[in-house]
Design a protein around this motif. Structure first.
Motif, PDB file in Angstrom:
ATOM      1  N   MET A  96     -45.862 122.644 -27.001  1.00 28.67           N
ATOM      2  CA  MET A  96     -45.821 122.632 -28.464  1.00 28.67           C
ATOM      3  C   MET A  96     -47.115 123.122 -29.090  1.00 28.67           C
ATOM      4  SD  MET A  96     -42.795 121.630 -28.914  1.00 28.67           S
ATOM      5  CE  MET A  96     -42.803 121.439 -30.694  1.00 28.67           C
ATOM      6  N   ALA A  97     -48.047 123.621 -28.268  1.00 28.29           N
ATOM      7  CA  ALA A  97     -49.347 124.013 -28.811  1.00 28.29           C
ATOM      8  C   ALA A  97     -49.218 125.132 -29.830  1.00 28.29           C
ATOM      9  CB  ALA A  97     -50.269 124.441 -27.669  1.00 28.29           C
ATOM     10  N   ASP A  98     -48.282 126.042 -29.622  1.00 25.87           N
ATOM     11  CA  ASP A  98     -48.118 127.185 -30.517  1.00 25.87           C
ATOM     12  C   ASP A  98     -47.012 126.966 -31.541  1.00 25.87           C
ATOM     13  OD1 ASP A  98     -50.099 128.501 -29.093  1.00 25.87           O
ATOM     14  OD2 ASP A  98     -48.661 129.351 -27.659  1.00 25.87           O
ATOM     15  N   GLN A  99     -46.563 125.728 -31.695  1.00 26.47           N
ATOM     16  CA  GLN A  99     -45.447 125.452 -32.599  1.00 26.47           C
ATOM     17  C   GLN A  99     -45.873 124.529 -33.737  1.00 26.47           C
ATOM     18  OE1 GLN A  99     -42.688 127.082 -32.147  1.00 26.47           O
ATOM     19  NE2 GLN A  99     -43.236 127.918 -30.146  1.00 26.47           N
ATOM     20  N   SER A 100     -47.075 124.728 -34.252  1.00 33.71           N
ATOM     21  CA  SER A 100     -47.556 123.844 -35.316  1.00 33.71           C
ATOM     22  C   SER A 100     -46.685 123.909 -36.556  1.00 33.71           C
ATOM     23  CB  SER A 100     -49.004 124.191 -35.666  1.00 33.71           C
ATOM     24  OG  SER A 100     -49.106 125.551 -36.082  1.00 33.71           O
ATOM     25  N   SER A 101     -46.144 125.088 -36.856  1.00 37.17           N
ATOM     26  CA  SER A 101     -45.294 125.207 -38.044  1.00 37.17           C
ATOM     27  C   SER A 101     -44.021 124.385 -37.894  1.00 37.17           C
ATOM     28  CB  SER A 101     -44.940 126.672 -38.302  1.00 37.17           C
ATOM     29  OG  SER A 101     -44.215 127.207 -37.202  1.00 37.17           O
ATOM     30  N   LEU A 102     -43.436 124.390 -36.685  1.00 37.46           N
ATOM     31  CA  LEU A 102     -42.215 123.605 -36.450  1.00 37.46           C
ATOM     32  C   LEU A 102     -42.510 122.110 -36.508  1.00 37.46           C
ATOM     33  CD1 LEU A 102     -40.582 125.616 -33.526  1.00 37.46           C
ATOM     34  CD2 LEU A 102     -40.072 125.749 -35.968  1.00 37.46           C
ATOM     35  N   ILE A 103     -43.649 121.716 -35.954  1.00 37.17           N
ATOM     36  CA  ILE A 103     -44.018 120.303 -35.982  1.00 37.17           C
ATOM     37  C   ILE A 103     -44.238 119.848 -37.424  1.00 37.17           C
ATOM     38  CG2 ILE A 103     -45.773 118.640 -35.287  1.00 37.17           C
ATOM     39  CD1 ILE A 103     -46.218 120.335 -32.787  1.00 37.17           C
ATOM     40  N   ASN A 104     -44.966 120.640 -38.207  1.00 37.83           N
ATOM     41  CA  ASN A 104     -45.197 120.290 -39.615  1.00 37.83           C
ATOM     42  C   ASN A 104     -43.899 120.208 -40.387  1.00 37.83           C
ATOM     43  OD1 ASN A 104     -47.950 120.088 -39.337  1.00 37.83           O
ATOM     44  ND2 ASN A 104     -48.347 122.195 -39.935  1.00 37.83           N
TER      45      ASN A 104
ATOM     46  N   ARG B 229     -51.073 122.721 -45.550  1.00 39.54           N
ATOM     47  CA  ARG B 229     -51.261 124.085 -46.047  1.00 39.54           C
ATOM     48  C   ARG B 229     -52.751 124.396 -46.227  1.00 39.54           C
ATOM     49  NH1 ARG B 229     -49.202 125.098 -51.947  1.00 39.54           N
ATOM     50  NH2 ARG B 229     -50.891 123.607 -52.208  1.00 39.54           N
ATOM     51  N   GLU B 230     -53.509 123.397 -46.693  1.00 40.96           N
ATOM     52  CA  GLU B 230     -54.933 123.618 -46.919  1.00 40.96           C
ATOM     53  C   GLU B 230     -55.728 123.653 -45.617  1.00 40.96           C
ATOM     54  OE1 GLU B 230     -55.935 120.421 -49.460  1.00 40.96           O
ATOM     55  OE2 GLU B 230     -55.015 121.310 -51.263  1.00 40.96           O
ATOM     56  N   ASN B 231     -55.211 122.971 -44.587  1.00 42.74           N
ATOM     57  CA  ASN B 231     -55.915 122.935 -43.293  1.00 42.74           C
ATOM     58  C   ASN B 231     -54.954 123.337 -42.177  1.00 42.74           C
ATOM     59  OD1 ASN B 231     -58.533 121.476 -44.223  1.00 42.74           O
ATOM     60  ND2 ASN B 231     -56.872 120.176 -44.979  1.00 42.74           N
ATOM     61  N   PRO B 232     -54.496 124.580 -42.187  1.00 43.85           N
ATOM     62  CA  PRO B 232     -53.492 124.994 -41.197  1.00 43.85           C
ATOM     63  C   PRO B 232     -54.077 125.101 -39.799  1.00 43.85           C
ATOM     64  CG  PRO B 232     -54.221 126.887 -42.458  1.00 43.85           C
ATOM     65  CD  PRO B 232     -54.885 125.675 -43.076  1.00 43.85           C
ATOM     66  N   LEU B 233     -53.285 124.654 -38.814  1.00 42.71           N
ATOM     67  CA  LEU B 233     -53.685 124.831 -37.421  1.00 42.71           C
ATOM     68  C   LEU B 233     -53.448 126.255 -36.970  1.00 42.71           C
ATOM     69  CD1 LEU B 233     -52.240 121.550 -35.868  1.00 42.71           C
ATOM     70  CD2 LEU B 233     -54.604 122.033 -36.516  1.00 42.71           C
ATOM     71  N   ASP B 234     -52.446 126.871 -37.549  1.00 39.76           N
ATOM     72  CA  ASP B 234     -52.109 128.253 -37.220  1.00 39.76           C
ATOM     73  C   ASP B 234     -51.629 128.902 -38.494  1.00 39.76           C
ATOM     74  OD1 ASP B 234     -50.105 129.850 -34.620  1.00 39.76           O
ATOM     75  OD2 ASP B 234     -51.165 130.689 -36.336  1.00 39.76           O
ATOM     76  N   ALA B 235     -52.530 129.507 -39.230  1.00 44.14           N
ATOM     77  CA  ALA B 235     -52.207 130.016 -40.557  1.00 44.14           C
ATOM     78  C   ALA B 235     -51.086 131.041 -40.516  1.00 44.14           C
ATOM     79  CB  ALA B 235     -53.453 130.630 -41.193  1.00 44.14           C
ATOM     80  N   GLN B 236     -51.069 131.878 -39.500  1.00 43.33           N
ATOM     81  CA  GLN B 236     -50.049 132.910 -39.448  1.00 43.33           C
ATOM     82  C   GLN B 236     -48.666 132.302 -39.283  1.00 43.33           C
ATOM     83  OE1 GLN B 236     -51.155 135.587 -36.331  1.00 43.33           O
ATOM     84  NE2 GLN B 236     -52.837 136.511 -37.518  1.00 43.33           N
ATOM     85  N   HIS B 237     -48.549 131.302 -38.390  1.00 46.23           N
ATOM     86  CA  HIS B 237     -47.247 130.663 -38.209  1.00 46.23           C
ATOM     87  C   HIS B 237     -46.835 129.922 -39.458  1.00 46.23           C
ATOM     88  CE1 HIS B 237     -46.362 131.593 -34.072  1.00 46.23           C
ATOM     89  NE2 HIS B 237     -47.582 131.277 -33.720  1.00 46.23           N
ATOM     90  N   LEU B 238     -47.782 129.224 -40.089  1.00 51.18           N
ATOM     91  CA  LEU B 238     -47.447 128.415 -41.255  1.00 51.18           C
ATOM     92  C   LEU B 238     -46.972 129.273 -42.404  1.00 51.18           C
ATOM     93  CD1 LEU B 238     -50.339 125.811 -41.253  1.00 51.18           C
ATOM     94  CD2 LEU B 238     -47.960 125.439 -40.655  1.00 51.18           C
TER      95      LEU B 238
END
Length: 459
Positions: free
Chosen positions: A124-132, A156-165
């Motif tokens: 799930m490391a690359d799935q921050s948008s799905l987790i959020n 949104r202000e502190n994204p782990l992966d801005a591109q995915h978010l």
């Protein structure tokens, strides 16, 4: 490998029960008693002051003032010991609460020790948008609208992966019961231009959408907890077409419970004692609302109405069970939640809650299994399934499972269960293995038949 079925949660639950008992209620009661003591002393002093002020003669006033001053000192002296004892009791209460919290913390650390997962990669490391998105949807479903809004804004202000978010996060209205955005239905569309900001806009209230619907659901559930069925009945009536299309009996179940609730009378339901309550009110309600349900629920309607004959001695009647409603409101609330979410294209349970709960149950066994595999220097050979059984509760079993009695393997889409002419069921691979030409003999009885007569079944 021995299966360790002992649960680490037994001692944890005991400590949790102790912590719940060691609450601040006793401390709050002691504080209230101190306030009462001080209030009584203040009133006694104020009464003396008023008495002095009411006297017009100075000599007599001075005499009374001296006497009231003595009384004030006595009141304050008398107040000292009770207040001190109450303060000591408060400290004792707080110590007990603190001790229970520390014990629970230790039990929690023991039951769930911090361990590094025996995995080479974090799936799930690359799935921050799905987790959020899953967290935001869970908060929204639970009615925590302000918390959901704050979470999405901070994510949104502190994204782990801005591109995915910014690219992959759809709006809550697009998320279905499986947690993805692949939904069918006239009211739910997939818009590739939706961004994380659109979720924030919806959760902040700038769009009504899903938040408004869940707010309506929780409003109706609140009324059901207060034994008010009218809002739920109105909602079921307004959405009757959608409910009937799904084969739901929710509207009738609500009306049936309303009839029983009125039948109980004002002594039980607390409603006004008039012609719209009690036996007469129940009969009137049946005449007004049961007619449209006769085609599907005639027998149940007959039983409800015939119970009127046994009203003086309902406990000894054959309809006694119909009027036992100890858990009826909880059951109908669960049914209402399920049907409400179903019309929105969502599961009754939060997918995040189900995934986390099932994962927590499976994780100890997964850790133990992978550790064992490393020690034995073997590999996990199964694909798309766990190599061991996870004892999930019945509420989390969504799909039937059939294990072939011959091969001992679970059936799949590519290896479906097959019904033989004799009635026994085996998997398709086993059927091919026992076949001799175009014929086969059942491995469990002497019956023989043609392979073409075997029927694929869906459980």
């Amino acid at each position: 490998m021995a299966d360790d079925t002992s649960s680490p949660f037994g001692p944890l639950l005991l400590e949790l029960a102790r912590m719940r008992k060691s609450n601040l209620s006793a401390a709050i009661d002691d504080v209230d008693k101190i306030i009462d003591l001080i209030s009584a002393a203040r009133e006694q002093v104020a009464a003396g002051m008023r008495r002095v002020m009411s006297l017009g003669v100075r000599i007599e006033a001075d005499s009374v003032a001296e006497d009231d001053s003595h009384r004030t000192m006595m009141a304050l002296t008398t107040l000292q010991n009770p207040v001190k004892s109450r303060l000591e009791a408060i400290n004792t209460d707080l110590k007990d609460v603190n001790k229970a919290q520390k014990s629970f913390g230790k039990a929690l650390d023991k039951a769930l020790p911090h361990r590094d997962l025996p995995m080479e990669t974090d799936a799930m490391a690359d799935q921050s948008s799905l987790i959020n998105r899953a967290i935001a949807m869970h908060l929204l479903r639970e009615g925590q609208f302000s918390v959901a809004s704050t979470f999405v804004r901070e994510a949104r202000e502190n994204p782990l992966d801005a591109q995915h978010l910014s690219r992959q996060t759809p709006t809550p209205s697009q998320v279905d019961a499986d947690g993805d955005d692949d939904m069918d239905g006239p009211d739910i569309r997939k818009d590739e231009d939706d961004t994380f900001e659109s979720i924030t806009a919806q959760l902040d209230g700038r769009h009504s959408g899903l938040q408004q619907k869940f707010a309506e659901m929780y409003s109706i559930l609140s009324e059901l907890r207060h034994r008010n069925l009218s809002p739920a009945i109105r909602w079921a009536h307004d959405n009757n077409d959608g409910l009937e299309a799904k084969g739901s009996n929710l509207e009738f179940e609500l009306c049936k419970l309303q009839y029983v609730w009125l039948f109980k009378g004002p002594a039980v339901n607390g409603l006004p004692d008039d012609m719209r309550n009690g036996h007469a009110g129940a009969l009137l309600y049946a005449r007004q609302h049961f007619a449209r349900f006769q085609s599907r629920h005639l027998r149940e309607i007959q039983q409800l109405c015939c119970a009127m004959v046994y009203a003086p001695n309902l406990e000894a009647s054959p309809y006694r069970q119909i009027f036992e409603i100890d858990s009826a409101f909880d059951d109908v609330s669960a049914s209402f939640t399920r049907e409400f979410c179903s019309l929105l294209g969502l599961a009754a349970e939060s997918p995040l809650y189900v995934a986390v709960t099932a994962g927590a149950i499976a994780l100890p066994r997964l850790i133990k299994y992978t550790t064992y595999m490393k020690e034995k220097k073997t590999e996990w050979t199964t694909e798309n399934e766990l190599a061991f059984e996870t004892p999930l509760p019945g509420s989390m079993i969504y799909h039937p499972i059939f294990v072939c009695p011959v091969s001992k393997e679970q059936t799949t889409e590519t290896n479906p269960p097959m019904l033989l002419p004799c009635g026994h069921v085996i998997c398709n691979d086993s059927l091919k293995n026992i076949a001799k030409g175009s014929r086969c003999k059942c491995p469990y009885c002497p019956t023989e038949g043609h392979i073409k007569d075997a029927i694929r079944i869906t459980l």
